[in-house]
Design an enzyme around this catalytic site. Structure first.
Site, PDB file in Angstrom:
ATOM      1  N   ALA A   1      57.954  36.977  52.491  1.00  0.00           N
ATOM      2  CA  ALA A   1      57.184  38.100  53.038  1.00  0.00           C
ATOM      3  C   ALA A   1      56.877  39.076  51.921  1.00  0.00           C
ATOM      4  O   ALA A   1      57.725  39.867  51.528  1.00  0.00           O
ATOM      5  CB  ALA A   1      57.964  38.800  54.156  1.00  0.00           C
TER       6      ALA A   1
ATOM      7  N   GLU B   1      53.450  56.456  47.848  1.00  0.00           N
ATOM      8  CA  GLU B   1      53.720  55.348  46.934  1.00  0.00           C
ATOM      9  C   GLU B   1      52.444  54.933  46.208  1.00  0.00           C
ATOM     10  O   GLU B   1      52.438  54.731  44.982  1.00  0.00           O
ATOM     11  CB  GLU B   1      54.290  54.162  47.706  1.00  0.00           C
TER      12      GLU B   1
ATOM     13  N   ARG C   1      38.935  50.996  11.865  1.00  0.00           N
ATOM     14  CA  ARG C   1      38.752  49.576  11.585  1.00  0.00           C
ATOM     15  C   ARG C   1      37.319  49.294  11.125  1.00  0.00           C
ATOM     16  O   ARG C   1      36.349  49.787  11.721  1.00  0.00           O
ATOM     17  CB  ARG C   1      39.065  48.762  12.846  1.00  0.00           C
TER      18      ARG C   1
ATOM     19  N   GLN D   1      26.705  49.641  18.254  1.00  0.00           N
ATOM     20  CA  GLN D   1      26.253  50.077  19.575  1.00  0.00           C
ATOM     21  C   GLN D   1      27.089  49.449  20.688  1.00  0.00           C
ATOM     22  O   GLN D   1      27.390  50.103  21.703  1.00  0.00           O
ATOM     23  CB  GLN D   1      24.779  49.720  19.777  1.00  0.00           C
TER      24      GLN D   1
ATOM     25  N   LEU E   1      38.171  45.252  21.920  1.00  0.00           N
ATOM     26  CA  LEU E   1      37.701  45.989  20.746  1.00  0.00           C
ATOM     27  C   LEU E   1      38.697  45.933  19.587  1.00  0.00           C
ATOM     28  O   LEU E   1      38.346  46.253  18.448  1.00  0.00           O
ATOM     29  CB  LEU E   1      37.408  47.439  21.126  1.00  0.00           C
TER      30      LEU E   1
ATOM     31  N   GLY F   1      52.962  47.256  45.652  1.00  0.00           N
ATOM     32  CA  GLY F   1      52.525  48.393  46.456  1.00  0.00           C
ATOM     33  C   GLY F   1      51.411  48.034  47.422  1.00  0.00           C
ATOM     34  O   GLY F   1      50.770  48.907  48.002  1.00  0.00           O
TER      35      GLY F   1
ATOM     36  N   GLU G   1      43.707  42.839  47.801  1.00  0.00           N
ATOM     37  CA  GLU G   1      43.145  42.206  48.993  1.00  0.00           C
ATOM     38  C   GLU G   1      43.584  42.936  50.272  1.00  0.00           C
ATOM     39  O   GLU G   1      42.780  43.158  51.183  1.00  0.00           O
ATOM     40  CB  GLU G   1      43.576  40.737  49.050  1.00  0.00           C
TER      41      GLU G   1
END
Length: 400
Positions: free
Chosen positions: A149, A261, A287, A298, A356, A382, A386
């Site tokens: 369950a 919660e 980098r 871009q 990235l 939690g 779905e």
């Protein structure tokens, strides 16, 4: 783990569970104090704890001594009596700093178990448990999920049978956050067989009671510092006053507390996404590829623009829901929409940001990889995405 100076918590003058405005200056001050404490007490050790797949038990005591556990517990029980926003802010800061596994455990303890007790416990129960939760002497866990369950809490089989002045608890629970370190576990059990949700009760179970057994820690692909366990109950005898709330009213309590919660899980999602974005921005500015900074392409700029927009929109909704919760106006449907949107967003943001970093993002050397793996569980625990969609659909169309 070294000790920290006790933080001077922002104290609010009125009852803080509902109908209380937030003092933004004090909230900011608290965030800053908490962040400094986390930088001292967690940051230097977190990689080691990740490798050990466990935070040390002493961390809870350290944070308790610093006044950083269960801040919205009433002052009468050792808390600071703040608004719920302060507890959520703690979850946010842990998540933003990349401590997703411990943020989950902290959320269970301070944002779920403490409110369950504060809102539904008797005076004796609150006096017995809450002060020790505030100090870290007691770590809390919530045990609903079972091997058969998961999101369907109405399908639980763990049972509690009345025997004179005691209850006898039998069954098992799985995927229990804080399961290894837990001293107090709120357990959902069937007390009236055949009635499903209407025959479910909640019990405050001392994890050191005879017949209570904790499994070896369950290993996961992420949130390694979250000690997740399988729990077994074999003829665990509980006193009559271990019952939380009324007999057969456990499911109603669970439903009543689910909005908070899910609000806490959304706090993790939004703040972790902000943390992932921050380190990604810093990386692409430094980098280089093909003779240019990665941030000058871009593609990079557009991806970051999309990510920042996603995060900003979800933060706005999260803050709106947090304010509604503080005034006792957050509905089950809104909480479901918030969890659905923010957790799906978190997984997407972590994926886009990791991309990235290129190959470096796939290594554990770079913290973006931890943001990525820690995010994946957010759409599952939690209540799965779905289930969240079904709850929202019911609010629109009713049950089919």
């Amino acid at each position: 783990v070294t000790g920290v100076q006790t933080c001077a918590l922002p104290i609010y003058t009125e009852a803080s569970s509902v109908n209380q405005a937030v003092d933004l200056d004090e909230l900011t001050l608290f965030r800053d104090m908490a962040r400094r404490a986390f930088e001292k007490e967690i940051s230097p050790f977190y990689e080691e704890w990740e490798n050990n797949h466990m935070v040390p038990r002493e961390l809870w005591n350290t944070l308790g001594q610093a006044g950083l556990l269960c801040p919205d517990v009433d002052e009468a029980y050792g808390g600071a009596g703040t608004v719920p926003h302060v507890t959520l802010a703690m979850i946010e800061e842990l998540s933003r700093m990349g401590f997703g596994g411990f943020a989950s455990g902290y959320g269970i303890h301070s944002n779920i178990i403490a409110p369950y007790l504060s809102r539904h416990g008797t005076e004796t129960q609150k006096t017995h448990w809450l002060p020790r939760m505030v100090t870290g002497e007691v770590v809390g866990a919530l045990a609903m999920t079972e091997p058969g369950a998961g999101s369907n809490v109405q399908g639980i089989r763990t049972s509690a049978v009345r025997d004179g002045d005691e209850w006898v608890l039998n069954g098992s629970k799985i995927f229990i956050t804080n399961g290894i370190h837990a001293d107090l576990v709120i357990v959902a059990a069937i007390t009236d067989p055949g009635k499903g949700a209407k025959g479910t009760s909640l019990f405050l179970v001392d994890a050191h009671a005879p017949g209570f057994e904790k499994s070896k820690k369950i290993e996961k692909i992420g949130q390694h510092t979250s000690d997740t366990a399988l729990l077994f109950f074999t003829d665990v005898r509980l006193p009559a006053d271990a019952l939380l709330g009324e007999v057969n009213k456990g499911f109603a309590i669970l439903m009543d507390e689910l909005p908070r919660e899910r609000l806490g899980i959304a706090a993790q999602a939004v703040a972790a996404s902000e943390g992932a974005l921050d380190i990604t921005i810093a990386y692409v500015k430094e980098r280089e590829a093909f003779g240019k900074k990665v941030g000058q392409f871009q593609n990079t700029r557009f991806k970051l623009a999309d990510v920042k927009t996603q995060v900003a929109v979800n933060r706005a909704f999260y803050e709106q829901c947090a304010n509604k919760y503080a005034t006792d106006e957050l509905s089950t449907e809104e909480a479901a929409m918030l969890k659905l949107a923010s957790c799906e967003m978190q997984c997407d943001v972590a994926d886009q940001c990791l991309q990235l970093f290129g190959g470096y993002g796939y290594t554990t050397e770079y913290p973006i990889s931890r943001f990525y793996v820690d995010a994946r569980i957010q759409t599952i625990y939690g209540g799965t995405s779905e289930i969240m969609r079904e709850l929202v659909a019911r609010s629109i169309l009713g049950r089919e």
